[in-house]
Design an enzyme around this catalytic site. Structure first.
Site: not given
Length: 267
Positions: A109, A51
């Site tokens: 992540y 994103d």
């Protein structure tokens, strides 16, 4: 010929990875570059679609080409024209039936937080600032409750459109750093905003606003309204893409279940 490209990028000045109508994206930068080289449009296929504001330490994409360029020259040819906030780390050939998304078996992540009395302008866009004192041990114990296979409906964006919101996490932990902490999470795949919602919840745990025992209840509720916060994008890094299931098994044990992306979306 199908080519696999490993890249890294700083996400501050991108609207995300995926092409946008009016905005700078990572995909746009590479497709413009490849169009100049091929004199036609070349579509790239990423392992993940980060994103706006999210960084990547390791990201992959593949594309098909008919150009007769030595493999040793691809990396140089790309890096010499790319902007400073993107770098190509490696370029290799792969089988024609390889797919960067569908052959991805896991992702890791890392979310970076620094804690101080005052905001540090030199950390801006790279780490998230939290001035409050947090109970990191409690946060870590809560984080480990997410390991396993769960329905994460209550921990993703309400805009998530995929049918199944079941994902498997192999790792979920808080690690103390010199100036704060990192949240590290590895899983079969992730829903839209899922990591940032998990981080926001764990911060609430650290502030004493949620208990460790709330995790099973919130997972069971499948209600995002019970976990209303989302952490900023700036501290989030896509750290590793697993394209080799043997590497994933080595890191997390031979008894884990391998998930292929043909049934997982929004990653």
């Amino acid at each position: 010929m199908r080519i696999l490209v490993e890249i890294a990028y700083q996400g501050n000045n991108f609207l995300g990875f995926q092409i946008q109508q009016n905005g700078r994206t990572v995909q746009q930068q590479f497709e413009k570059l490849l169009q100049r080289m091929h004199k036609r449009h070349v579509r790239i296929h990423p392992s993940s679609r980060t994103d706006r504001g999210v960084h990547a330490i390791q990201q992959y994409f593949h594309f098909d080409t008919e150009l007769n360029i030595p493999m040793s020259q691809w990396q140089y040819a790309m890096n010499r024209t790319l902007p400073d906030d993107i770098y190509v780390n490696n370029v290799v050939t792969v089988d024609d039936d390889f797919h960067c998304r569908y052959d991805c078996v896991g992702k890791r992540y890392r979310y970076k937080v620094y804690q101080a009395q005052h905001r540090d302008p030199f950390q801006s866009g790279l780490k998230t600032f939290i001035p409050e004192t947090l109970d990191l041990d409690k946060m870590n114990r809560a984080a480990q409750q997410f390991i396993g296979t769960h329905d994460f409906t209550g921990f993703c964006s309400q805009k998530t459109e995929v049918e199944s919101k079941v994902r498997t996490l192999y790792q979920s932990e808080i690690v103390k750093t010199d100036d704060g902490f990192d949240y590290i999470v590895t899983g079969s795949g992730f829903l839209y905003n899922m990591v940032r919602v998990l981080v926001a919840f764990l911060i609430e745990v650290g502030k004493g606003r949620h208990e460790i025992s709330d995790v099973p209840k919130l997972l069971e509720s499948k209600n995002r309204k019970n976990v209303p916060f989302t952490a900023p994008a700036e501290g989030l890094y896509l750290e590793k893409i697993y394209l080799d299931e043997n590497e994933l098994l080595k890191d997390f044990g031979n008894d884990i279940k391998i998930h292929r992306k043909k049934s997982l979306q929004n990653d």
